[in-house]
Structures are given as C-alpha cells and as structure tokens.
Design a protein around this motif. Sequence first.
Motif, PDB file in Angstrom:
ATOM      1  N   LEU A   3       0.866  -1.174   0.000  1.00  0.00           N
ATOM      2  CA  LEU A   3       0.000   0.000   0.000  1.00  0.00           C
ATOM      3  C   LEU A   3       0.904   1.225   0.000  1.00  0.00           C
ATOM      4  N   ILE A   4       0.762   2.064  -1.016  1.00  0.00           N
ATOM      5  CA  ILE A   4       1.563   3.279  -1.153  1.00  0.00           C
ATOM      6  C   ILE A   4       0.638   4.461  -0.899  1.00  0.00           C
ATOM      7  N   ILE A   5       0.890   5.174   0.187  1.00  0.00           N
ATOM      8  CA  ILE A   5       0.019   6.258   0.620  1.00  0.00           C
ATOM      9  C   ILE A   5       0.646   7.588   0.239  1.00  0.00           C
ATOM     10  N   LEU A   6       0.006   8.318  -0.656  1.00  0.00           N
ATOM     11  CA  LEU A   6       0.497   9.652  -0.998  1.00  0.00           C
ATOM     12  C   LEU A   6      -0.079  10.669  -0.031  1.00  0.00           C
ATOM     13  N   SER A   7       0.709  11.700   0.246  1.00  0.00           N
ATOM     14  CA  SER A   7       0.264  12.751   1.153  1.00  0.00           C
ATOM     15  C   SER A   7       0.883  14.066   0.726  1.00  0.00           C
ATOM     16  N   GLY A   8       0.137  15.136   0.913  1.00  0.00           N
ATOM     17  CA  GLY A   8       0.652  16.454   0.559  1.00  0.00           C
ATOM     18  C   GLY A   8      -0.453  17.482   0.575  1.00  0.00           C
ATOM     19  N   TYR A   9      -0.067  18.738   0.432  1.00  0.00           N
ATOM     20  CA  TYR A   9      -1.049  19.811   0.349  1.00  0.00           C
ATOM     21  C   TYR A   9      -1.942  19.603  -0.876  1.00  0.00           C
ATOM     22  N   TYR A 156      -9.762  23.851  -6.204  1.00  0.00           N
ATOM     23  CA  TYR A 156     -10.444  23.988  -4.928  1.00  0.00           C
ATOM     24  C   TYR A 156     -10.935  25.424  -4.787  1.00  0.00           C
ATOM     25  N   GLU A 157     -12.044  25.604  -4.077  1.00  0.00           N
ATOM     26  CA  GLU A 157     -12.426  26.950  -3.677  1.00  0.00           C
ATOM     27  C   GLU A 157     -11.355  27.471  -2.711  1.00  0.00           C
ATOM     28  N   ASP A 158     -11.123  28.766  -2.745  1.00  0.00           N
ATOM     29  CA  ASP A 158     -10.013  29.344  -1.972  1.00  0.00           C
ATOM     30  C   ASP A 158     -10.117  29.044  -0.479  1.00  0.00           C
ATOM     31  N   ASP A 159     -11.330  29.124   0.064  1.00  0.00           N
ATOM     32  CA  ASP A 159     -11.466  28.905   1.500  1.00  0.00           C
ATOM     33  C   ASP A 159     -11.182  27.459   1.879  1.00  0.00           C
ATOM     34  N   ILE A 160     -11.576  26.521   1.011  1.00  0.00           N
ATOM     35  CA  ILE A 160     -11.303  25.097   1.260  1.00  0.00           C
ATOM     36  C   ILE A 160      -9.810  24.833   1.171  1.00  0.00           C
ATOM     37  N   LEU A 161      -9.169  25.405   0.160  1.00  0.00           N
ATOM     38  CA  LEU A 161      -7.723  25.232  -0.007  1.00  0.00           C
ATOM     39  C   LEU A 161      -6.977  25.715   1.229  1.00  0.00           C
ATOM     40  N   GLU A 162      -7.296  26.910   1.692  1.00  0.00           N
ATOM     41  CA  GLU A 162      -6.583  27.476   2.846  1.00  0.00           C
ATOM     42  C   GLU A 162      -6.835  26.660   4.106  1.00  0.00           C
ATOM     43  N   ASN A 163      -8.053  26.176   4.273  1.00  0.00           N
ATOM     44  CA  ASN A 163      -8.379  25.379   5.449  1.00  0.00           C
ATOM     45  C   ASN A 163      -7.605  24.073   5.467  1.00  0.00           C
ATOM     46  N   LEU A 164      -7.490  23.427   4.292  1.00  0.00           N
ATOM     47  CA  LEU A 164      -6.765  22.161   4.202  1.00  0.00           C
ATOM     48  C   LEU A 164      -5.265  22.359   4.428  1.00  0.00           C
ATOM     49  N   ILE A 165      -4.728  23.442   3.901  1.00  0.00           N
ATOM     50  CA  ILE A 165      -3.304  23.744   4.131  1.00  0.00           C
ATOM     51  C   ILE A 165      -3.054  23.966   5.622  1.00  0.00           C
ATOM     52  N   PHE A 166      -3.943  24.701   6.255  1.00  0.00           N
ATOM     53  CA  PHE A 166      -3.796  25.003   7.686  1.00  0.00           C
ATOM     54  C   PHE A 166      -3.847  23.732   8.534  1.00  0.00           C
ATOM     55  N   ARG A 167      -4.690  22.783   8.148  1.00  0.00           N
ATOM     56  CA  ARG A 167      -4.897  21.587   8.964  1.00  0.00           C
ATOM     57  C   ARG A 167      -3.954  20.436   8.602  1.00  0.00           C
ATOM     58  N   TYR A 168      -3.092  20.645   7.619  1.00  0.00           N
ATOM     59  CA  TYR A 168      -2.241  19.545   7.153  1.00  0.00           C
ATOM     60  C   TYR A 168      -1.276  19.067   8.233  1.00  0.00           C
ATOM     61  N   GLU A 169      -1.206  17.770   8.421  1.00  0.00           N
ATOM     62  CA  GLU A 169      -0.297  17.152   9.384  1.00  0.00           C
ATOM     63  C   GLU A 169       0.789  16.410   8.615  1.00  0.00           C
ATOM     64  N   GLU A 170       1.965  17.013   8.552  1.00  0.00           N
ATOM     65  CA  GLU A 170       3.056  16.491   7.725  1.00  0.00           C
ATOM     66  C   GLU A 170       3.530  15.125   8.222  1.00  0.00           C
ATOM     67  N   PRO A 171       3.788  14.203   7.301  1.00  0.00           N
ATOM     68  CA  PRO A 171       4.301  12.882   7.704  1.00  0.00           C
ATOM     69  C   PRO A 171       5.624  13.000   8.450  1.00  0.00           C
ATOM     70  N   ASN A 172       5.835  12.092   9.372  1.00  0.00           N
ATOM     71  CA  ASN A 172       7.053  12.057  10.170  1.00  0.00           C
ATOM     72  C   ASN A 172       7.637  10.654  10.083  1.00  0.00           C
ATOM     73  N   GLY A 173       8.826  10.539   9.496  1.00  0.00           N
ATOM     74  CA  GLY A 173       9.442   9.227   9.301  1.00  0.00           C
ATOM     75  C   GLY A 173       9.765   8.498  10.587  1.00  0.00           C
TER      76      GLY A 173
END
Length: 298
Positions: A3-9, A156-173
Amino acid sequence: MPLIILSGYPCSGKTQRAQQIHTHFTTKITTSTDPRIKRLKVHTINTSTLNLLRTVYREARTEKEARATEYSAVKRLLTKDDVVIADGLNYIKGFRYQLFCEAKALLTPSCVVHVAAPPEKCREWNSARKAAAEAEKEGGNEGEGEGEGNGDGMPYEDDILENLIFRYEEPNGMSRWDSPLFTVPYIDETPDLDGIWDAMVGNAVKKPASESDYLYELDKTTQDVVTLIQEHQRSIGAGGGSVPVADCAVALELPSSSITVPQLQRIRRQFIALNRQHGVGKERIKELFVEYVNAQFR
C-alpha cells in the motif's frame, strides 16, 4: 501486496506522482521474469476513481464520509497480488495510521510518499486550474469530460484550499505509520522511484545514509550555494546573470536585482524543510537546490 500512501497539500502534484509511480511499477512488473512479481496488478485510487467532489472538504460530515469511501476502496483492493496507490490528500495522521493498520493486518508492507511543495506554489497551481476551468466554461465545454468539481485536475475553492493547508499534518518518518517515508520535492520532475519499488516489492531495501550524515550534507551543500551567490554579488556589485556551480549540471540564474541575505536564508530554510526526511540522494542535493533557487525568481 504493498500500500503506497500519498500525502501532501492540495494541488501539490500528488496525482502526477501517483501516475509516475503507477507507470514505474507497471513497467517493473511487465519486464520481470519472477512469477511472483509478474502476477501483480497496480491500482490507483483518487477522487476521480471514487467520484468525489472537492466540496466534500467543506463540511466535517462529508469529509469523514469521503475518507470512509477511500478506506473502503483500499480495503477492497488490497490483496497479496495487488499494489494499491492511495492518491488522496491523506493529510490527517490518524487516517494514515488507519491505512497502515489495514496493511499490517494483511501482512503486507506500506509506505508514505510525501509530495512536498510550499503553500504558495499550491496556491499558484490552484489559481491556474481555476483559470483553465473558467476558460473551458467560456468555450462551452462544461458538459464534457469530468463533472464540475470532480477529478484530480479540478480546482479547490479558496477557502477550502486554505483550510486544508492550515490543517495539514506532515508525515514524520519517526512514526511507524509514516515509515518508510519517501519525500518527493515538487521541483524534481523525474524522481528516482527505485527506492520505493525496492522497499515495497524488491528483496533489497536501499539503506539510506545515517540521519546525521544526511542532514550535515543537506546543511553544508545548501550553505555552499548560498555563499557562492553572495560572493558573486559582491564581486560584480549587483545580482543577475548565469553563475556556474562546481560539480553541478545546472547553473544559477540570478535576477537583475541583488538577493538579500534574509531572502537567501529563507529559501535555504524552505528547501531544507522540504527535504529533511531523506527525500533526495546526497549526490543530487546541490542540483536540486540550484533548481529550487532558480524557480524562486522566474
């Protein structure tokens, strides 16, 4: 199988990377002489295959339902003979943990591919998508192709984009559910995907440099390039021009106005932050950093 999980903004280029991984794995499978490998099939799951709209991220309820839809699709496809590429935002660490547990329950490996792009670049690409969508509507093609708001090329609508960027939890190896972690910088058009193949399917896992060695090289190499820029600007009294870099196939292309020390250090910090999780082979750090610097002034 894996299983290859992609993640990002959002709008960071995840679908492009998913397609590259899909193609790379398919080529490896079709050219292999190993019967165990030749029977594998590769599947990619994304908003288009799941028929999800961008607007699902506006409300907690619909977003939760979208994650449940992705999880169900992964669970349905993941078998001993199937490689699944989960091309979603996967920005919540709890959801990545849930996917990790599903793979673990099936005794199959998993990994996370972090598609690293700065927020400003994601905003730029989203704006380009919006402009393209408007042009398509004006051309009278809104009824063709994917439905409005659907598919991985839609904005994305601008407000959705900004909300998702704000809530993003970056992967930690360092977290077992985000490990192994492969970071793909947005400026790397042709990333080396053999490491992902080896870790997920091949028998040999490429051993990365120790963290201390890698971070030292990342810090030293980027500082060397910054020092070169500063020396060049001092020698000519201004910025501008093409500056060759030793042991690098790419030259620096500097703007006509001088780049300040704070600007250089900000660019350097951003690059280090994007690549600190062993995303780049040590031999490629210099070239990628030069390309990153050039991209800031185009």
